[in-house]
Each structure stands twice: as C-alpha cells, then as structure tokens.
Design a protein around this motif. Sequence first.
Motif, PDB file in Angstrom:
ATOM      1  N   GLU A 107      34.475  22.770 108.183  1.00 38.94           N
ATOM      2  CA  GLU A 107      35.546  22.752 109.161  1.00 38.94           C
ATOM      3  C   GLU A 107      35.673  21.337 109.714  1.00 38.94           C
ATOM      4  OE1 GLU A 107      37.215  25.895 112.359  1.00 38.94           O
ATOM      5  OE2 GLU A 107      35.051  25.612 112.300  1.00 38.94           O
ATOM      6  N   ARG A 121      48.986  16.994 106.723  1.00 37.23           N
ATOM      7  CA  ARG A 121      47.838  17.894 106.794  1.00 37.23           C
ATOM      8  C   ARG A 121      47.200  18.068 105.414  1.00 37.23           C
ATOM      9  NH1 ARG A 121      46.949  21.515 110.657  1.00 37.23           N
ATOM     10  NH2 ARG A 121      45.412  23.084 110.237  1.00 37.23           N
ATOM     11  N   MET A 122      48.030  18.320 104.411  1.00 37.97           N
ATOM     12  CA  MET A 122      47.531  18.525 103.050  1.00 37.97           C
ATOM     13  C   MET A 122      46.873  17.260 102.504  1.00 37.97           C
ATOM     14  SD  MET A 122      50.476  20.994 101.411  1.00 37.97           S
ATOM     15  CE  MET A 122      49.818  20.831  99.776  1.00 37.97           C
ATOM     16  N   GLU A 125      43.507  16.846 104.232  1.00 38.99           N
ATOM     17  CA  GLU A 125      42.558  17.836 103.701  1.00 38.99           C
ATOM     18  C   GLU A 125      42.039  17.409 102.331  1.00 38.99           C
ATOM     19  OE1 GLU A 125      44.524  21.652 103.763  1.00 38.99           O
ATOM     20  OE2 GLU A 125      43.860  22.059 105.814  1.00 38.99           O
ATOM     21  N   GLU A 126      42.935  16.909 101.474  1.00 38.96           N
ATOM     22  CA  GLU A 126      42.532  16.471 100.133  1.00 38.96           C
ATOM     23  C   GLU A 126      41.575  15.284 100.203  1.00 38.96           C
ATOM     24  OE1 GLU A 126      46.151  15.695  97.963  1.00 38.96           O
ATOM     25  OE2 GLU A 126      46.760  17.812  98.059  1.00 38.96           O
ATOM     26  N   ALA A 129      38.269  16.492 101.489  1.00 38.36           N
ATOM     27  CA  ALA A 129      37.613  17.315 100.469  1.00 38.36           C
ATOM     28  C   ALA A 129      36.919  16.426  99.435  1.00 38.36           C
ATOM     29  CB  ALA A 129      38.626  18.239  99.794  1.00 38.36           C
ATOM     30  N   LYS A 135      35.595  22.192 100.275  1.00 37.74           N
ATOM     31  CA  LYS A 135      36.916  22.599 100.727  1.00 37.74           C
ATOM     32  C   LYS A 135      36.957  22.402 102.242  1.00 37.74           C
ATOM     33  CE  LYS A 135      40.212  26.257 101.032  1.00 37.74           C
ATOM     34  NZ  LYS A 135      40.507  27.644 101.020  1.00 37.74           N
ATOM     35  N   VAL A 136      38.018  21.831 102.752  1.00 31.34           N
ATOM     36  CA  VAL A 136      38.118  21.503 104.173  1.00 31.34           C
ATOM     37  C   VAL A 136      39.113  22.435 104.863  1.00 31.34           C
ATOM     38  CG1 VAL A 136      38.772  19.719 105.837  1.00 31.34           C
ATOM     39  CG2 VAL A 136      37.515  19.098 103.775  1.00 31.34           C
ATOM     40  N   ILE A 137      38.673  23.026 105.954  1.00 30.67           N
ATOM     41  CA  ILE A 137      39.544  23.803 106.834  1.00 30.67           C
ATOM     42  C   ILE A 137      39.843  22.892 108.020  1.00 30.67           C
ATOM     43  CG2 ILE A 137      39.781  25.883 108.240  1.00 30.67           C
ATOM     44  CD1 ILE A 137      39.382  26.442 105.236  1.00 30.67           C
ATOM     45  N   LEU A 138      41.095  22.482 108.143  1.00 27.57           N
ATOM     46  CA  LEU A 138      41.471  21.456 109.116  1.00 27.57           C
ATOM     47  C   LEU A 138      42.138  22.069 110.336  1.00 27.57           C
ATOM     48  CD1 LEU A 138      41.519  18.347 109.412  1.00 27.57           C
ATOM     49  CD2 LEU A 138      43.802  18.396 108.433  1.00 27.57           C
ATOM     50  N   ASN A 139      41.620  21.725 111.504  1.00 27.97           N
ATOM     51  CA  ASN A 139      42.222  22.106 112.784  1.00 27.97           C
ATOM     52  C   ASN A 139      42.815  20.851 113.400  1.00 27.97           C
ATOM     53  OD1 ASN A 139      41.197  24.812 112.727  1.00 27.97           O
ATOM     54  ND2 ASN A 139      39.204  23.988 113.247  1.00 27.97           N
ATOM     55  N   ASN A 140      44.070  20.910 113.761  1.00 28.48           N
ATOM     56  CA  ASN A 140      44.739  19.772 114.379  1.00 28.48           C
ATOM     57  C   ASN A 140      44.853  20.023 115.877  1.00 28.48           C
ATOM     58  OD1 ASN A 140      48.068  18.269 114.024  1.00 28.48           O
ATOM     59  ND2 ASN A 140      46.214  17.385 114.810  1.00 28.48           N
TER      60      ASN A 140
END
Length: 180
Positions: A107, A121-122, A125-126, A129, A135-140
């Motif tokens: 996270e 955002r994508m 995340e990439e 990652a 794999k990244v779960i991103l909170n803004n």
Amino acid sequence: MSLVAKRYAQALFDTAVDKNIVDGMFDEFSTVIDLFKSDSDFMRLLLTPSMNISEKKEILGRVFGAEFNQYLRNFLNILIDKNRFEYLVEIEESFRQLVFPYKNMVEATVLTVVPLDEAQRMTLEEKLAKRFSKKVILNNQIDESIIGGAVVYVGDQIIDGSIRNQLNQMKTNMNNSRLQ
C-alpha cells in the motif's frame, strides 16, 4: 492491534486461502469497511446494545445480501453473535496485513495538492510497482502544505518530491554556505 482483531483476521484469511477467494474476500471486506467508515450511524446502529442479535443480522443481511460471498456474510454474523463487531475496522486492518504479503502487494499513500487524475495515478502505480517489485495499491490524499509536487509513503520509505521539501533543502544549503 488487539489480539482479538488478529485472531479473527487470521481465521478469515485462512478461510479465504482455503477456499481460494482471497482477492474477492479482500475486495468485499474493503467495501464493507468503506461503508461503515462513510456512515458512522450504521456502525453505531449495529453496536447498539438494546438491539437484539437477530435484528442486527437481519439488517446486515439486507445491506450485504446475496452479492457478498457467504463466508464474509457468515463472518459478519459471527462477529454479531460473539459481540465482537466493534473490532470490525481493526480486523480489516489485520486482514489487510495478511493479504498484502500473500498477494505480493504493498500500500502506498501519495500526498498531492490536487487529486491525481486516472492517467497520473496509473503511471505512478506502475513506477512504484517496478521500484518495489510488488503490485501497488495507491491512496491519494490532498495536502496543500506541500505546495506542489508529491510525497509518497510506501511502508517505512518516503519519497519526497514536494516543492516544500525542495524549498527547505535550498534554505538549508543557503544557511550552510553562509557558515563556511
């Protein structure tokens, strides 16, 4: 994190692994928690001591009906039966801590002045990652005090690309050069 939360989270996680539904359980449990966090009255209603167990279960059944898997519905009912519903948020946090390593996920929280659009955002995340091989779960989260840029928190690591940080570094450099 309480021992109660850890034990219940472990039991739910073991069931999810055994039934090969970790992803679905994670997604549905997150949805449940989001609902309770966004509607504190709903949580208070289910914690009301004067309401009997069958009424609480009926409410849960109506809200989380057939679209949720039976194991999560049963789990929520067990929490009601055992008078452990107050631990729901803690249980979800413990469950998340079990799922992330299992699914090779991490996270991350990114602070920005304005919300990231989907493309930003994508892209972030990439990049994260690749950097963390997970794999990244991103909170803004929005934080106007950073002035611009972004600050990313991943576990115990901080990537500070904020304008506030850059200004502080320039100030420090200027102060250090005056001393020399």
